[in-house]
Design a protein around this motif. Structure first.
Motif, short mmCIF file in Angstrom:
data_model
loop_
_atom_site.label_atom_id
_atom_site.label_comp_id
_atom_site.label_asym_id
_atom_site.label_seq_id
_atom_site.Cartn_x
_atom_site.Cartn_y
_atom_site.Cartn_z
N TRP A 134 0.81 -1.22 0.00
CA TRP A 134 0.00 0.00 0.00
C TRP A 134 0.85 1.27 0.00
N GLU A 135 1.84 1.35 0.92
CA GLU A 135 2.62 2.57 1.00
C GLU A 135 3.49 2.78 -0.24
N VAL A 153 -8.50 3.62 -3.47
CA VAL A 153 -7.95 4.84 -2.86
C VAL A 153 -9.07 5.82 -2.56
N THR A 154 -9.17 6.23 -1.31
CA THR A 154 -10.18 7.19 -0.90
C THR A 154 -9.72 8.62 -1.21
N ASP A 171 -17.22 4.94 -1.04
CA ASP A 171 -16.26 4.40 -0.08
C ASP A 171 -16.96 4.20 1.25
N THR A 203 -3.76 4.03 5.96
CA THR A 203 -5.06 4.09 5.29
C THR A 203 -5.92 5.19 5.89
N ASN A 204 -6.96 5.59 5.16
CA ASN A 204 -7.83 6.61 5.73
C ASN A 204 -8.63 6.06 6.90
N GLN A 205 -8.91 4.74 6.90
CA GLN A 205 -9.62 4.17 8.06
C GLN A 205 -8.75 4.22 9.31
N GLU A 206 -7.43 4.14 9.12
CA GLU A 206 -6.55 4.31 10.28
C GLU A 206 -6.69 5.71 10.85
N GLY A 248 -12.00 -1.97 8.19
CA GLY A 248 -11.45 -1.94 6.85
C GLY A 248 -12.51 -1.66 5.80
#
Length: 340
Positions: A134-135, A153-154, A171, A203-206, A248
């Motif tokens: 991902w990164e 990708v958000t 999303d 991630t945006n959820q993080e 997630g």
């Protein structure tokens, strides 16, 4: 919380030398999508979605070919290359049903690679898909090794500082728990007090989860956030009781719930949440380097697929029709900076 912030800072602050070395390793290990059948099908005016999906999708052949008025919008360098290099953040273990190695043990299948093939066909380009962690996906975009990322990708206001977007799917996030648990999540973060939740780093959820953690700490309550290298490790932790939930992307978690049914460790979705926070519907988008000139032709290609029905057929094949958008927007509002 400081430990998690440090981890995020480490990921974001990775040096270019290390990033380039890691990127080179990833490219050497994975290369592009060498599926000759995909290129042949696109050349004949059709794209088959849901190939070798292990039952996650209904294999469907869609008629789609180049639209000259749209391909003319492409930057000269991309058009002259004859290919669209698509980044897929699906290493190491894949992320079904969005992107993973199919039943033939070599073809990258999933809803996102399939959409990339459809978009490339409209643009008159050969799709070349490269896999990353991902990164390192974003390192690939930054370095010019990737034209566009199509990999859940958000859109966020923070990412807009470096990237441009063409939206293509809603999303929604979800919390997955063991089926034996009884608590539910209705959008109120307070229900997470005292719980241990896993989330993907970077991630945006993080970001959303860490914001909830901070709020709970200000109220004298605790939320423990844990990270694992891949989804297999996450589900081992969930099944063994080391974590209470996994936060997630909704498509991934819903898929896993169906796969776990009938096993000794069934799971359920305890609740959902918009990927852009409580005040805005999150959007998933094709992601390119800012000022690359790709967002406009990508959005035009996506809107062509929407207007002509192939978009709806693609979503239906992957059981994602509930995440449809009416139109592809260039740089739509995203997760606010206060949350991103």
């Amino acid at each position: 919380m400081s430990a998690h912030i440090t981890r995020r800072s480490l990921i974001r602050g990775i040096t270019m030398a290390t990033a380039v070395a890691t990127l080179a390793t990833g490219l050497a290990a994975c290369g592009g999508d060498s599926d000759a059948a995909t290129a042949d099908a696109a050349a004949s005016g059709s794209v088959t979605v849901g190939r070798v999906s292990n039952g996650a999708a209904k294999e469907t052949t869609l008629k789609v070919s180049e639209v000259k008025s749209i391909s003319d919008l492409l930057p000269d360098a991309v058009r002259k290359s004859g290919k669209l290099v698509i980044g897929s953040g699906t290493l190491p273990s894949g992320s079904p049903p969005l992107g993973y190695v199919g039943g033939d043990q070599k073809t990258l299948t999933g809803s996102e690679p399939d959409l990339g093939r459809l978009v490339a066909a409209v643009l008159g380009l050969k799709p070349e898909i490269k896999r990353f962690t991902w990164e390192n996906l974003f390192v690939g975009i930054d370095s010019g090794k990737v034209d566009v990322a199509l990999t859940n990708v958000t859109v966020t206001e923070e990412r807009k500082r470096k990237y441009e977007f063409a939206s293509y799917r809603k999303d929604d996030l979800a919390l997955e728990t063991p089926k034996s648990s009884t608590w539910k999540f209705d959008g109120d973060y307070k229900v997470l007090a005292g719980k241990t939740v896993s989330v993907g780093a970077g991630t945006n959820q993080e970001r959303i989860l860490l914001a909830w953690k901070k709020k709970l700490e200000s109220e004298g309550k605790k939320l423990t956030v844990k990270y694992f290298q891949d989804s297999n490790s996450t589900y081992l932790a969930l099944n063994s009781g080391k974590i209470d939930a996994y936060f997630g992307p909704s498509p991934n978690l819903s898929y896993h719930v169906t796969q776990s049914a009938g096993t000794p460790d069934p799971t359920r979705v305890a609740g959902q949440f918009s990927g852009a926070g409580e005040s805005l519907q999150g959007l998933i988008a094709a992601t390119a380097k800012k000022d690359s000139g790709l967002a406009e032709p990508l959005a035009a290609a996506l809107n062509h697929l929407i207007d002509n029905g192939q978009y709806a057929e693609w979503l239906a094949a992957w059981n994602l029709s509930n995440e449809a958008v009416a139109t592809s927007e260039v740089n739509p509002p995203g997760l606010p900076l206060t949350d991103s």
